[in-house]
Every structure is written in C-alpha cells, then in structure tokens.
Motif scaffolding. Structure first.
Motif, short mmCIF file in Angstrom:
data_model
loop_
_atom_site.label_atom_id
_atom_site.label_comp_id
_atom_site.label_asym_id
_atom_site.label_seq_id
_atom_site.Cartn_x
_atom_site.Cartn_y
_atom_site.Cartn_z
N HIS A 185 0.86 -1.18 0.00
CA HIS A 185 0.00 0.00 0.00
C HIS A 185 0.90 1.23 0.00
O HIS A 185 2.13 1.10 -0.06
N GLN A 186 0.29 2.40 0.12
CA GLN A 186 1.07 3.64 0.01
C GLN A 186 2.08 3.81 1.15
O GLN A 186 3.03 4.57 1.02
N GLY A 187 1.88 3.12 2.26
CA GLY A 187 2.88 3.14 3.34
C GLY A 187 4.19 2.54 2.83
O GLY A 187 5.27 3.14 2.98
N HIS A 188 4.09 1.39 2.19
CA HIS A 188 5.28 0.74 1.62
C HIS A 188 5.88 1.63 0.51
O HIS A 188 7.10 1.79 0.43
N ILE A 189 4.99 2.18 -0.32
CA ILE A 189 5.48 2.99 -1.45
C ILE A 189 6.25 4.21 -0.93
O ILE A 189 7.24 4.63 -1.52
N SER A 190 5.79 4.77 0.19
CA SER A 190 6.50 5.94 0.74
C SER A 190 7.93 5.57 1.14
O SER A 190 8.86 6.37 0.98
N LEU A 191 8.12 4.36 1.66
CA LEU A 191 9.48 3.92 2.02
C LEU A 191 10.33 3.80 0.74
O LEU A 191 11.51 4.18 0.72
N ILE A 192 9.73 3.25 -0.30
CA ILE A 192 10.46 3.06 -1.57
C ILE A 192 10.86 4.43 -2.15
O ILE A 192 11.98 4.62 -2.61
N LYS A 193 9.92 5.39 -2.08
CA LYS A 193 10.22 6.73 -2.62
C LYS A 193 11.34 7.40 -1.83
O LYS A 193 12.21 8.06 -2.40
N CYS A 215 13.68 5.85 -0.25
CA CYS A 215 14.87 5.10 -0.63
C CYS A 215 15.41 5.59 -1.98
O CYS A 215 16.61 5.84 -2.14
N ASN A 216 14.50 5.78 -2.93
CA ASN A 216 14.89 6.27 -4.26
C ASN A 216 15.64 7.60 -4.17
O ASN A 216 16.61 7.83 -4.91
N LYS A 217 15.17 8.47 -3.27
CA LYS A 217 15.76 9.80 -3.14
C LYS A 217 17.19 9.73 -2.64
O LYS A 217 18.04 10.52 -3.03
N GLU A 218 17.45 8.77 -1.74
CA GLU A 218 18.75 8.76 -1.04
C GLU A 218 19.74 7.75 -1.58
O GLU A 218 20.91 7.77 -1.17
N CYS A 219 19.30 6.85 -2.46
CA CYS A 219 20.18 5.74 -2.87
C CYS A 219 20.25 5.62 -4.40
O CYS A 219 19.33 6.05 -5.11
N ASP A 220 21.34 5.00 -4.88
CA ASP A 220 21.47 4.77 -6.33
C ASP A 220 20.57 3.63 -6.78
O ASP A 220 20.10 3.60 -7.90
N TYR A 221 20.39 2.69 -5.87
CA TYR A 221 19.80 1.42 -6.25
C TYR A 221 18.79 1.02 -5.18
O TYR A 221 19.07 1.11 -3.99
N VAL A 254 6.67 2.93 -9.33
CA VAL A 254 7.83 3.55 -8.66
C VAL A 254 9.11 2.88 -9.18
O VAL A 254 9.04 1.88 -9.89
N LYS A 255 10.27 3.46 -8.81
CA LYS A 255 11.53 2.86 -9.27
C LYS A 255 11.97 1.78 -8.29
O LYS A 255 12.32 2.08 -7.15
N VAL A 256 11.92 0.55 -8.75
CA VAL A 256 12.48 -0.56 -7.97
C VAL A 256 13.44 -1.30 -8.90
O VAL A 256 13.06 -1.68 -10.00
N ASP A 257 14.69 -1.44 -8.50
CA ASP A 257 15.66 -2.11 -9.37
C ASP A 257 15.56 -3.62 -9.25
O ASP A 257 15.60 -4.34 -10.24
N ILE A 258 15.47 -4.08 -8.00
CA ILE A 258 15.31 -5.52 -7.79
C ILE A 258 14.17 -5.77 -6.81
O ILE A 258 14.10 -5.14 -5.75
N LEU A 259 13.30 -6.70 -7.18
CA LEU A 259 12.31 -7.20 -6.23
C LEU A 259 12.72 -8.63 -5.88
O LEU A 259 12.82 -9.49 -6.77
N ALA A 268 18.68 0.99 5.11
CA ALA A 268 17.45 0.19 5.09
C ALA A 268 16.32 1.02 5.69
O ALA A 268 16.52 1.74 6.67
N TYR A 269 15.15 0.92 5.08
CA TYR A 269 14.02 1.81 5.40
C TYR A 269 12.91 1.04 6.11
O TYR A 269 12.46 0.00 5.63
N PHE A 270 12.49 1.59 7.27
CA PHE A 270 11.44 0.94 8.06
C PHE A 270 10.42 2.00 8.47
O PHE A 270 10.78 3.14 8.76
#
Ligand code: AMP
Length: 280
Positions: free
Chosen positions: A34-42, A44-50, A85-90, A144-146
């Motif tokens: 849900h959007q809670g998970h997506i917010s963590l991914i976003k 992560c995208n801002k702060e990391c290359d991958y 969203v940008k996810v390199d590996i799932l 790692a994002y929690f």
C-alpha cells in the motif's frame, strides 16, 4: 525491475553493485503493498542509487499460526503497484530459500522485546530479527528503510544492527494514513465493513490524546484512550502505553523524558491493528 527468487541470483547482483560502489537502499516488506510501503520506496529512491525491495511473509514472526495463514498474499497486485515507482530488484524468495534449515539463533534485545508487542506476541521480535539478519546479510544494503507504524520494530532493528555490527544505516519513515486517519496496513483489507468503518477511531483517539495530555496526567490520558476506544463495540484495546522513544520504557510523568510515544494495539474483530503517536 528484476524479479529474483533465488538467493544465488541475488548475491550475484549484489556483488556487482558492491564492485561499482553503489549506494544500495533496501525496503523489506511482507507484501500486500500500500502507500505506506510505497512511501518507504520513494524515500529510498531519493537517497540511494539502487533500490531493492523484498516481499516475504515470514512465518517465524507470527506467534499466531492462523494470523500467518490468513495474511494477505497478492503478488500480482503488488507487481502492478511497484511498476509505478523505481524498484531495481524485487526479491521474492520462497520459504526454502530463506529457511533451508531450522534457524535456532536467539538475539539479546535487552528490555526492548519485553514490552508492548514483545510482551503480547511472544517470539515475534526473534522472528523479525531472524529474517532481517538473513536479508541484511544477503542484500548488504547501505541504508534500510522501516516505517514508524511499527515503532517498536524500528527500535529493535536499530539494536540488532548494532548488536550484529551490520554496516547499515537504519532510516525510520513516518506513518502514512488513509484519509480518515487509519494507519495504512496490509491487514486493513481483512477488516469487515463494520470494523473498517469504526477503525479510524483508533487514530482519532490518539490525536485527541495529545491534546488531553496538555491538561491531564499520564495515567488519566492512558485511561481515557482505553475507555474511549473500548466504548466502541467493534474495537477492543489490547494495550496502550506511553513510553520513552528510545528505551521503550513506560513513563509515569510527562517530564520523565522529552521524547514520548503512545503505542497501541487494538483488536477490530479478529484483526489486530497497531498505531502510535508522538506526544510533545
Ligand atoms: P510489512 O509489510 O507490514 O512488514 O511492512 C513493511 C514495512 O512497511 C515496515 O517497515 C513497516 O513499518 C512499513 N509500513 C507498514 N505500514 C506503514 C504505514 N502505514 N506507514 C509507513 N510505513 C509503513
């Protein structure tokens, strides 16, 4: 987005990233995104290359086998959401990949797992530490994002990271809520219509409690929260504690500490919901 189910394949990808000195961010989840998970991914995208995301419903953290059985598993829907969203590996490992043999390790979490979720869900945090340590060792993330939705879990993971000397920076991210205030959760989809309609009372009461706390004692505020929620026939409080944000020890006076959190677990029918709020 590469979807990988095998540890060997993941390790190959990770070794390339390491060689190229990429800043790798990791978002572990149990799916039903849900959007809670997506917010963590976003974040992560801002702060990391991958960005590496995992989906694995981890049996060792469920103290109730029925809760594990009924936990939502909707990978096709998750894949659709992740396209946005940008996810390199799932990483979607099987049970055998994560637990090829029984893992009897225990973790000394001090007092952190003796209270709240730890006290009411025996073995839960041991299971969380088992899976997070396995995933950290495989993914070897820089960060790692929690979510702070699982406030005690963040404290436990920070402790685990220090205990095991993982070179991982733990980044807590704020709680994402539905428009009516209910904290987003994969379990919300298990609620009946009546329970879903009444569940926003949890967050509403927590927000109001922060106002009450300006004129009421800790005990009065706690009693008021429990009474207000239990007065609703669809909700039953399991615990509500106001704790120091770092030690998670319950406070008895507002000036015991400057960083205070009210943490709650509530049964809405047979679905267990948690939420928390900061007190100033
Ligand atoms: P889960 O799939 O429930 O294990 O959650 C995976 C991660 O998403 C954990 O770090 C959760 O704390 C986080 N998360 C779950 N719900 C929310 C939410 N409503 N807001 C922010 N983070 C969340």
């Amino acid at each position: 987005m590469k979807v990988i189910s095998y540890k060997s394949e993941l390790l190959e990808e990770v070794s390339i990233l390491k060689k190229n000195q990429k800043v790798t961010g990791f978002v572990p989840t149990m799916g039903a995104l849900h959007q809670g998970h997506i917010s963590l991914i976003k974040c992560c995208n801002k702060e990391c290359d991958y960005t590496i995301v995992s989906i694995f419903v981890n049996p060792t953290q469920f103290n109730d086998p029925n809760d594990y059985k009924k936990y939502p598993r909707i990978l096709d829907t998750d894949l659709e959401l992740l396209k946005k969203v940008k996810v390199d590996i799932l990483f979607t490992p099987t049970l055998e990949e994560m637990y090829p043999e029984q893992d009897n390790r225990d973790f000394d979490l001090g007092e952190l797992d003796k209270v709240m979720e730890g006290a009411h869900r025996p073995g839960h945090f041991r299971g969380v530490c088992l899976i997070v340590s396995k995933l950290f060792e495989m993914v070897q993330p820089t960060k790692a994002y929690f979510g702070e939705k699982d406030f005690q879990q963040v404290a436990v993971i920070k402790h685990l990271t220090r205990l095991m000397n993982y070179p991982v920076e733990i980044i807590p991210c704020p709680i994402i809520r539905e428009n009516d205030g209910l904290a987003m959760s994969s379990r919300n989809m298990l609620l009946t219509k009546d329970h879903r309609q009444n569940a926003p009372l949890i967050a509403k009461t927590l927000f109001e409690a922060t106002e009450k706390s300006k004129t009421q004692s800790v005990q009065e505020t706690k009693d008021w929260v429990v009474r207000t929620i239990n007065d609703n026939p669809f909700l039953q409080v399991e615990y509500f504690e106001i704790v120091d944000e770092t030690s998670l020890k319950a406070i008895s006076n507002w000036d015991n500490t400057s960083n205070k959190r009210g943490c709650i677990a509530v049964f809405a029918g047979n679905v267990r919901l948690i939420d928390n709020i900061r007190f100033n």
